[in-house]
Design a protein around this motif. Structure first.
Motif, PDB file in Angstrom:
ATOM      1  N   LEU A  26      -4.224  -8.650 -12.419  1.00 10.26           N
ATOM      2  CA  LEU A  26      -2.994  -8.050 -11.935  1.00 10.26           C
ATOM      3  C   LEU A  26      -1.820  -9.007 -12.061  1.00 10.26           C
ATOM      4  O   LEU A  26      -0.713  -8.608 -12.418  1.00 10.26           O
ATOM      5  N   HIS A  27      -2.033 -10.295 -11.788  1.00 10.28           N
ATOM      6  CA  HIS A  27      -0.897 -11.215 -11.756  1.00 10.28           C
ATOM      7  C   HIS A  27      -0.219 -11.355 -13.113  1.00 10.28           C
ATOM      8  O   HIS A  27       0.958 -11.660 -13.194  1.00 10.28           O
ATOM      9  N   LEU A  28      -0.949 -11.093 -14.196  1.00 11.34           N
ATOM     10  CA  LEU A  28      -0.366 -11.218 -15.537  1.00 11.34           C
ATOM     11  C   LEU A  28       0.612 -10.105 -15.850  1.00 11.34           C
ATOM     12  O   LEU A  28       1.491 -10.259 -16.691  1.00 11.34           O
ATOM     13  N   VAL A  29       0.481  -8.967 -15.170  1.00  6.54           N
ATOM     14  CA  VAL A  29       1.313  -7.819 -15.514  1.00  6.54           C
ATOM     15  C   VAL A  29       2.234  -7.396 -14.368  1.00  6.54           C
ATOM     16  O   VAL A  29       2.908  -6.385 -14.451  1.00  6.54           O
ATOM     17  N   MET A  30       2.287  -8.196 -13.327  1.00  4.14           N
ATOM     18  CA  MET A  30       3.086  -7.844 -12.154  1.00  4.14           C
ATOM     19  C   MET A  30       4.515  -7.454 -12.526  1.00  4.14           C
ATOM     20  O   MET A  30       5.057  -6.469 -12.043  1.00  4.14           O
ATOM     21  N   ALA A  31       5.157  -8.263 -13.366  1.00  4.25           N
ATOM     22  CA  ALA A  31       6.569  -8.054 -13.693  1.00  4.25           C
ATOM     23  C   ALA A  31       6.759  -7.139 -14.895  1.00  4.25           C
ATOM     24  O   ALA A  31       7.889  -6.844 -15.266  1.00  4.25           O
ATOM     25  N   ALA A  32       5.661  -6.699 -15.508  1.00  2.45           N
ATOM     26  CA  ALA A  32       5.770  -5.981 -16.775  1.00  2.45           C
ATOM     27  C   ALA A  32       5.477  -4.494 -16.657  1.00  2.45           C
ATOM     28  O   ALA A  32       5.712  -3.752 -17.595  1.00  2.45           O
ATOM     29  N   THR A  33       4.970  -4.068 -15.508  1.00  2.22           N
ATOM     30  CA  THR A  33       4.484  -2.695 -15.411  1.00  2.22           C
ATOM     31  C   THR A  33       5.210  -1.941 -14.304  1.00  2.22           C
ATOM     32  O   THR A  33       5.746  -2.536 -13.368  1.00  2.22           O
ATOM     33  N   ASP A  34       5.258  -0.612 -14.434  1.00  5.40           N
ATOM     34  CA  ASP A  34       5.874   0.230 -13.414  1.00  5.40           C
ATOM     35  C   ASP A  34       4.845   0.689 -12.382  1.00  5.40           C
ATOM     36  O   ASP A  34       5.156   0.830 -11.205  1.00  5.40           O
ATOM     37  N   LYS A  35       3.638   0.924 -12.854  1.00  4.99           N
ATOM     38  CA  LYS A  35       2.593   1.431 -11.970  1.00  4.99           C
ATOM     39  C   LYS A  35       1.263   0.812 -12.366  1.00  4.99           C
ATOM     40  O   LYS A  35       1.010   0.565 -13.547  1.00  4.99           O
ATOM     41  N   VAL A  36       0.432   0.561 -11.385  1.00  3.08           N
ATOM     42  CA  VAL A  36      -0.898   0.001 -11.609  1.00  3.08           C
ATOM     43  C   VAL A  36      -1.944   0.999 -11.123  1.00  3.08           C
ATOM     44  O   VAL A  36      -1.794   1.601 -10.058  1.00  3.08           O
ATOM     45  N   ILE A  37      -2.983   1.182 -11.930  1.00  2.00           N
ATOM     46  CA  ILE A  37      -4.148   1.948 -11.506  1.00  2.00           C
ATOM     47  C   ILE A  37      -5.329   0.995 -11.470  1.00  2.00           C
ATOM     48  O   ILE A  37      -5.668   0.381 -12.485  1.00  2.00           O
ATOM     49  N   CYS A  38      -5.907   0.829 -10.298  1.00  2.00           N
ATOM     50  CA  CYS A  38      -7.074  -0.035 -10.139  1.00  2.00           C
ATOM     51  C   CYS A  38      -8.327   0.820 -10.319  1.00  2.00           C
ATOM     52  O   CYS A  38      -8.581   1.737  -9.531  1.00  2.00           O
ATOM     53  N   LEU A  39      -9.073   0.506 -11.374  1.00  2.00           N
ATOM     54  CA  LEU A  39     -10.224   1.326 -11.755  1.00  2.00           C
ATOM     55  C   LEU A  39     -11.526   0.556 -11.559  1.00  2.00           C
ATOM     56  O   LEU A  39     -11.642  -0.602 -11.963  1.00  2.00           O
ATOM     57  N   ASN A  40     -12.475   1.186 -10.912  1.00  2.00           N
ATOM     58  CA  ASN A  40     -13.839   0.663 -10.850  1.00  2.00           C
ATOM     59  C   ASN A  40     -14.772   1.869 -10.898  1.00  2.00           C
ATOM     60  O   ASN A  40     -15.301   2.312  -9.902  1.00  2.00           O
ATOM     61  N   GLN A  41     -14.890   2.441 -12.095  1.00  2.00           N
ATOM     62  CA  GLN A  41     -15.478   3.751 -12.371  1.00  2.00           C
ATOM     63  C   GLN A  41     -14.553   4.872 -11.854  1.00  2.00           C
ATOM     64  O   GLN A  41     -14.198   5.762 -12.595  1.00  2.00           O
ATOM     65  N   HIS A  42     -14.173   4.806 -10.574  1.00  2.00           N
ATOM     66  CA  HIS A  42     -13.203   5.756 -10.033  1.00  2.00           C
ATOM     67  C   HIS A  42     -11.897   5.010  -9.763  1.00  2.00           C
ATOM     68  O   HIS A  42     -11.839   3.784  -9.881  1.00  2.00           O
ATOM     69  N   VAL A  43     -10.857   5.730  -9.421  1.00  2.00           N
ATOM     70  CA  VAL A  43      -9.584   5.091  -9.080  1.00  2.00           C
ATOM     71  C   VAL A  43      -9.675   4.583  -7.643  1.00  2.00           C
ATOM     72  O   VAL A  43      -9.732   5.367  -6.693  1.00  2.00           O
ATOM     73  N   CYS A  44      -9.707   3.253  -7.496  1.00  2.00           N
ATOM     74  CA  CYS A  44      -9.779   2.648  -6.160  1.00  2.00           C
ATOM     75  C   CYS A  44      -8.445   2.798  -5.436  1.00  2.00           C
ATOM     76  O   CYS A  44      -8.396   3.104  -4.248  1.00  2.00           O
ATOM     77  N   CYS A  45      -7.357   2.527  -6.175  1.00  2.00           N
ATOM     78  CA  CYS A  45      -6.021   2.620  -5.615  1.00  2.00           C
ATOM     79  C   CYS A  45      -5.031   2.645  -6.767  1.00  2.00           C
ATOM     80  O   CYS A  45      -5.366   2.263  -7.889  1.00  2.00           O
ATOM     81  N   SER A  46      -3.821   3.095  -6.492  1.00  2.00           N
ATOM     82  CA  SER A  46      -2.782   3.107  -7.521  1.00  2.00           C
ATOM     83  C   SER A  46      -1.428   3.029  -6.844  1.00  2.00           C
ATOM     84  O   SER A  46      -1.280   3.381  -5.672  1.00  2.00           O
ATOM     85  N   GLY A  47      -0.438   2.533  -7.588  1.00  2.00           N
ATOM     86  CA  GLY A  47       0.901   2.426  -7.022  1.00  2.00           C
ATOM     87  C   GLY A  47       1.688   1.318  -7.677  1.00  2.00           C
ATOM     88  O   GLY A  47       1.358   0.850  -8.770  1.00  2.00           O
ATOM     89  N   TYR A  48       2.748   0.882  -6.977  1.00  2.00           N
ATOM     90  CA  TYR A  48       3.577  -0.206  -7.499  1.00  2.00           C
ATOM     91  C   TYR A  48       2.803  -1.525  -7.431  1.00  2.00           C
ATOM     92  O   TYR A  48       2.013  -1.748  -6.498  1.00  2.00           O
TER      93      TYR A  48
END
Length: 259
Positions: free
Chosen positions: A181-203
Motif C-alpha cells: 500500500l505504501h508504494l501507491v498511497m500518493a498515486a491512487t484514488d481508491k484502494v481495494i484490499c483483496l484476499n480472495q474476497h474484498v476485505c475493505c476498500s476506500g481512500y
C-alpha cells in the motif's frame, strides 16, 4: 451515473471447485485510478485476467463498455536473451505504425532509446517501454500488474507520477495491482484490499487504519513506514535521481517510504 468502462458484480472464480476470487465487486470509470492490493495468493492476478478476458468467471457478472480498448502492462518483460531486439522493433511488433510507436515512447520519456537494445535497458526503462507499448493502443483502460517491479524507490515515485499524468492526458481508467500500500498511497484514488474476497476498500489514507487491512497485513502503514505524498516541486530522471527543482526539500519528500 457515468458509464463504467468495466464493472464486476459479485464475481467468483473457482479453481478445482475452490474460490480464488469470491464475490468481488469492482467498477472503473474514466479518470479512476484504482489499486488492488493483497498478499501473495490473494487472487489479484486472477481477477485482472478476468478483466482482460483471458480468465472465465465462475459466477457473477462482468460487463464492459462497448468498443473498450485495454492496454496491459505485465509485471515482467521476458525475452530470449540471445534474440537481438531494439526498442523500435519491439514497439513495431505491437502492430502499430512507426508514428504511433514514436509518440507513445515520447509520452513515457524513452523515445531517445529508439535504437537501443531492449536487453540493455534498466528496470525503470523497461517498465516505461512496456507502458509505451500499452499506450500505443490508445486505451480506454490501462491495466498494470505491479508496474514498479524492479524499479528503485525514487524511480517508483517518478513512474507513479507518470501514470497519473497519462490518466489525465488520455482520460482513461487505470487498474493497478500492488502488494504494498505504501508504494501507491500518493498515486491512487481508491484502494481495494483483496484476499480472495474484498476485505475493505476506500481512500488510501483510510484503508491503512481499517481493522480488516490491519488483520490482513499486520499493522497500520503509518506505524511501520513513514509515508510521504510525492510533491511536484522537482523531477527525476529514468533512474530516479533528482534533476531539477528544490533538492533539499526533494530529499525529504520524494521517497514514498522509509523503513
Amino acid at each position: 451515473m457515468t458509464e463504467a468502462l468495466v464493472e464486476l458484480r459479485r464475481v467468483t472464480i473457482n479453481f478445482d471447485n475452490r474460490p480464488v476470487v469470491d464475490q468481488v465487486d469492482l467498477r472503473v470509470q474514466r479518470g479512476d485510478i484504482i489499486t488492488i492490493i493483497g498478499p501473495n495468493g490473494a487472487g489479484k492476478t486472477t481477477l485482472i485476467k478476468a478483466v482482460l478476458g483471458i480468465q472465465p468467471i465462475s459466477d457473477g457478472a462482468l460487463t464492459m463498455a462497448q468498443g473498450l480498448t485495454i492496454g496491459y502492462v505485465p509485471q515482467h518483460l521476458t525475452l530470449e536473451s540471445t534474440l537481438p531486439l531494439s526498442v523500435k522493433r519491439f514497439m513495431l511488433l505491437s502492430g502499430r505504425s512507426h508514428q504511433e510507436c514514436r509518440e507513445a515512447l515520447a509520452k513515457t520519456g524513452v523515445d531517445h532509446l529508439l535504437d537501443a537494445s531492449v536487453h540493455h535497458l534498466s528496470g525503470g526503462e523497461k517498465q516505461r517501454l512496456l507502458l509505451a507499448r500499452a499506450l500505443a493502443r490508445r486505451p480506454d483502460l490501462l491495466v498494470l500488474d505491479e508496474p514498479a517491479q524492479g524499479v528503485d524507490i525514487n524511480g517508483q515515485a517518478a513512474l507513479y507520477d507518470l501514470i497519473r499524468n497519462l490518466r489525465d492526458d488520455l482520460n482513461c481508467g487505470v487498474i493497478m495491482i500492488s502488494h504494498d500500500l505504501h508504494l501507491v498511497m500518493a498515486a491512487t484514488d481508491k484502494v481495494i484490499c483483496l484476499n480472495q474476497h474484498v476485505c475493505c476498500s476506500g481512500y488510501p489514507a483510510d484503508i491503512s487504519h481499517d481493522p480488516a487491512f490491519i488483520e490482513t497485513f499486520g499493522r497500520p502503514v503509518a506505524e511501520s513506514l513513514a509515508v510521504y505524498h510525492h510533491r511536484h516541486n522537482h523531477s527525476h530522471d529514468l533512474h530516479g535521481d533528482v534533476v531539477s527543482g528544490d533538492h533539499d526539500d526533494a530529499h525529504g519528500e520524494c521517497s514514498h517510504a522509509h523503513h
